[in-house]
Design a protein around this motif. Structure first.
Motif, mmCIF file in Angstrom:
data_model
loop_
_atom_site.group_PDB
_atom_site.id
_atom_site.type_symbol
_atom_site.label_atom_id
_atom_site.label_comp_id
_atom_site.label_asym_id
_atom_site.label_seq_id
_atom_site.Cartn_x
_atom_site.Cartn_y
_atom_site.Cartn_z
ATOM 1 N N HIS A 177 0.623 -1.107 -0.046
ATOM 2 C CA HIS A 177 0.078 -0.123 0.051
ATOM 3 C C HIS A 177 0.791 1.358 -0.189
ATOM 4 O O HIS A 177 0.365 2.291 -0.484
ATOM 5 C CB HIS A 177 -0.999 0.092 1.152
ATOM 6 N N ILE B 68 1.177 3.699 -2.797
ATOM 7 C CA ILE B 68 0.073 4.811 -3.122
ATOM 8 C C ILE B 68 0.602 6.164 -2.785
ATOM 9 O O ILE B 68 0.386 6.958 -3.297
ATOM 10 C CB ILE B 68 -1.151 4.541 -2.394
ATOM 11 N N GLY C 138 0.609 -8.910 -4.395
ATOM 12 C CA GLY C 138 -0.907 -8.481 -3.757
ATOM 13 C C GLY C 138 -1.711 -9.340 -3.684
ATOM 14 O O GLY C 138 -2.360 -9.623 -2.740
ATOM 15 N N VAL D 59 -13.242 -4.781 4.132
ATOM 16 C CA VAL D 59 -12.246 -4.365 3.508
ATOM 17 C C VAL D 59 -11.415 -5.182 2.764
ATOM 18 O O VAL D 59 -10.837 -4.746 1.419
ATOM 19 C CB VAL D 59 -11.222 -3.836 4.831
ATOM 20 N N GLY E 169 -10.872 -4.780 -1.350
ATOM 21 C CA GLY E 169 -9.215 -4.853 -1.831
ATOM 22 C C GLY E 169 -8.973 -5.798 -2.602
ATOM 23 O O GLY E 169 -8.491 -5.464 -3.708
ATOM 24 N N ASP E 170 -9.605 -7.066 -2.380
ATOM 25 C CA ASP E 170 -9.173 -8.213 -3.365
ATOM 26 C C ASP E 170 -9.961 -7.929 -4.607
ATOM 27 O O ASP E 170 -9.405 -8.233 -5.785
ATOM 28 C CB ASP E 170 -9.478 -9.534 -2.855
ATOM 29 N N LEU F 86 -10.638 -5.105 -5.905
ATOM 30 C CA LEU F 86 -9.603 -3.908 -6.868
ATOM 31 C C LEU F 86 -8.634 -4.918 -7.421
ATOM 32 O O LEU F 86 -8.101 -4.481 -8.538
ATOM 33 C CB LEU F 86 -9.182 -2.948 -5.888
ATOM 34 N N ARG F 87 -7.710 -5.597 -6.592
ATOM 35 C CA ARG F 87 -6.578 -6.412 -7.133
ATOM 36 C C ARG F 87 -6.835 -7.339 -8.240
ATOM 37 O O ARG F 87 -6.289 -7.322 -9.275
ATOM 38 C CB ARG F 87 -6.166 -6.746 -5.677
ATOM 39 N N TYR G 147 -3.930 5.346 -8.616
ATOM 40 C CA TYR G 147 -4.126 5.471 -7.257
ATOM 41 C C TYR G 147 -3.533 6.668 -6.546
ATOM 42 O O TYR G 147 -4.020 7.352 -5.583
ATOM 43 C CB TYR G 147 -4.049 3.951 -6.613
ATOM 44 N N TRP H 222 -4.931 10.212 -6.816
ATOM 45 C CA TRP H 222 -5.861 10.537 -6.019
ATOM 46 C C TRP H 222 -5.550 10.418 -4.301
ATOM 47 O O TRP H 222 -5.871 11.557 -4.026
ATOM 48 C CB TRP H 222 -7.045 9.237 -6.101
ATOM 49 N N HIS I 252 -14.070 -0.438 -0.812
ATOM 50 C CA HIS I 252 -12.898 -0.704 0.013
ATOM 51 C C HIS I 252 -12.779 0.504 1.060
ATOM 52 O O HIS I 252 -12.398 0.196 1.978
ATOM 53 C CB HIS I 252 -11.697 -0.826 -1.021
ATOM 54 N N THR J 213 -12.794 0.670 4.997
ATOM 55 C CA THR J 213 -11.668 1.097 5.824
ATOM 56 C C THR J 213 -11.823 2.126 6.605
ATOM 57 O O THR J 213 -11.203 2.346 7.676
ATOM 58 C CB THR J 213 -10.525 1.727 4.578
HETATM 59 C C1 HEM Z 1 -6.167 4.373 3.687
HETATM 60 C C2 HEM Z 1 -6.384 3.269 3.453
HETATM 61 C C3 HEM Z 1 -6.412 2.378 2.374
HETATM 62 C C4 HEM Z 1 -6.175 2.602 1.142
HETATM 63 C C5 HEM Z 1 -6.133 4.114 0.550
HETATM 64 C C6 HEM Z 1 -6.314 1.415 0.216
HETATM 65 C C7 HEM Z 1 -6.259 1.553 -1.200
HETATM 66 C C8 HEM Z 1 -6.170 0.080 -1.964
HETATM 67 C C9 HEM Z 1 -5.842 0.174 -3.154
HETATM 68 C C10 HEM Z 1 -5.732 1.223 -4.314
HETATM 69 C C11 HEM Z 1 -5.834 -1.301 -3.610
HETATM 70 C C12 HEM Z 1 -5.471 -1.832 -4.918
HETATM 71 C C13 HEM Z 1 -4.175 -2.000 -5.222
HETATM 72 C C14 HEM Z 1 -3.867 -2.282 -6.600
HETATM 73 O O1 HEM Z 1 -4.678 -2.771 -7.351
HETATM 74 O O2 HEM Z 1 -2.615 -1.959 -7.027
HETATM 75 C C15 HEM Z 1 -5.987 -1.974 -2.678
HETATM 76 C C16 HEM Z 1 -6.020 -3.260 -2.337
HETATM 77 C C17 HEM Z 1 -6.058 -4.139 -1.116
HETATM 78 N N1 HEM Z 1 -6.089 -3.631 -0.063
HETATM 79 FE FE1 HEM Z 1 -6.245 -1.605 0.568
HETATM 80 N N2 HEM Z 1 -6.481 0.369 1.173
HETATM 81 C C18 HEM Z 1 -6.457 1.055 2.389
HETATM 82 C C19 HEM Z 1 -6.324 0.264 3.809
HETATM 83 C C20 HEM Z 1 -6.623 -1.060 3.792
HETATM 84 C C21 HEM Z 1 -6.683 -2.197 4.988
HETATM 85 C C22 HEM Z 1 -6.772 -1.206 6.452
HETATM 86 C C23 HEM Z 1 -6.503 -3.327 4.629
HETATM 87 C C24 HEM Z 1 -6.806 -4.387 5.392
HETATM 88 C C25 HEM Z 1 -6.784 -4.703 6.895
HETATM 89 C C26 HEM Z 1 -6.608 -3.241 3.154
HETATM 90 C C27 HEM Z 1 -6.544 -4.487 2.448
HETATM 91 C C28 HEM Z 1 -6.353 -4.498 1.054
HETATM 92 C C29 HEM Z 1 -6.005 -5.872 0.426
HETATM 93 C C30 HEM Z 1 -6.064 -7.231 0.962
HETATM 94 C C31 HEM Z 1 -5.755 -5.315 -0.941
HETATM 95 C C32 HEM Z 1 -5.574 -6.610 -2.145
HETATM 96 C C33 HEM Z 1 -4.175 -7.076 -1.985
HETATM 97 C C34 HEM Z 1 -3.341 -5.798 -2.561
HETATM 98 O O3 HEM Z 1 -3.177 -5.487 -3.711
HETATM 99 O O4 HEM Z 1 -2.428 -5.418 -1.551
HETATM 100 N N3 HEM Z 1 -6.529 -1.965 2.663
HETATM 101 N N4 HEM Z 1 -5.930 -1.173 -1.270
#
Ligand code: HEM
Length: 242
Positions: A92, A95, A120, A161, A165-166, A168-169, A181, A184, A211, A215
């Protein structure tokens, strides 16, 4: 969709961060002003030196051998979840800005995106498996009787969450990458919020917005929930060898 994104991924994020920071400050104040127990709470075996106590605190916190002993199956899934969460956290950070050197080692921006997709996907799947195991553990079997509504609320928020997230991935990861991302998220940090055309053009905004909705709720609830153990466990484990 744009209104949904503004609520969840602009105002929601500001509100969530404010509640999180103020809530954690309040927690820290409570910890600092709670009188210290006049009785030593340490359990044997206790290290004799300060350094030994510190090393034991790190071991008890990060390896948690006591949990492995008490409930090995739960320990396995908890380790899986936490290691994957650490990997996802590191992911993350893209970002906020691209990592130095790494893209050059992986064959440029494309190689970096490919690596992020593989890492991811593994981290996202492992976190999902971990949280599903926790939900199952509290839904079937003896732990059901020990569970309170807060346990399920936290797991439901985490599930939301992670599944989004998954989403998106796995659904959009092939076409939308960290740079989009980043535009933004950096605009949020600069207090000049905007959404890149790529996010507004397709359905990815619904996914990102949801997502972020989960969050936001998760972050706002964090300081008031049992999850503050993430921070409190350091001092608790230190007290154990006092
Ligand atoms: C400010 C907080 C957060 C932002 C801005 C955010 C943003 C994002 C974005 C943009 C993606 C897509 C990544 C990609 O496809 O390139 C993503 C994926 C994901 N997010 Fe978050 N997220 C946040 C917090 C969290 C939290 C707190 C968790 C879990 C406790 C989480 C779990 C995941 C998971 C499991 C994925 C898919 C795997 C990965 O691509 O890492 N996220 N997130």
């Amino acid at each position: 969709m744009e209104t949904y994104l503004w609520i969840t991924s602009v105002w929601g994020v500001y509100l969530a961060l404010a509640v999180f920071v103020i809530g954690m400050g309040w927690r820290a104040y409570q910890w600092a002003t709670t009188p210290k127990s006049p009785v030593r709470l340490g359990m044997f075996p206790k290290p004799a030196t300060k350094g030994g106590r510190f090393v034991k605190m790190l071991k008890d916190t990060f390896i948690a051998p006591q949990s492995a002993h008490i409930e090995p199956k739960m320990y396995f899934f908890a380790m899986l979840f936490h290691v994957a969460a650490l990997a996802a956290f590191v992911g993350h950070l893209r970002i906020l800005g691209e990592y130095p050197i790494l893209p050059a080692l992986l064959g440029g921006e494309e190689g970096m995106n490919e690596f992020a997709a593989i890492a991811g996907s593994i981290a996202g799947a492992a976190m999902l498996i971990g949280v599903i195991y926790w939900i199952a553990r509290r839904t079937f079997g003896p732990y059901k009787n020990l569970s309170v509504p807060e346990d399920y609320l936290l797991l439901a928020l985490l599930f939301g969450v992670i599944i989004m997230g998954d989403h998106l991935r796995f659904v959009y990861g092939g076409t939308i990458h960290a740079d989009t991302y980043q535009e933004w998220f950096k605009s949020l940090l600069a207090f000049k919020p905007m959404f890149p055309e790529k996010i507004l053009a397709g359905n990815v905004g619904w996914s990102l917005g949801t997502h972020m909705l989960f969050t936001d709720l998760f972050l706002m609830y964090f300081p008031f929930s049992k999850l503050v153990h993430a921070i409190g466990s350091f001092s608790t484990n230190l007290v154990r060898s006092e």
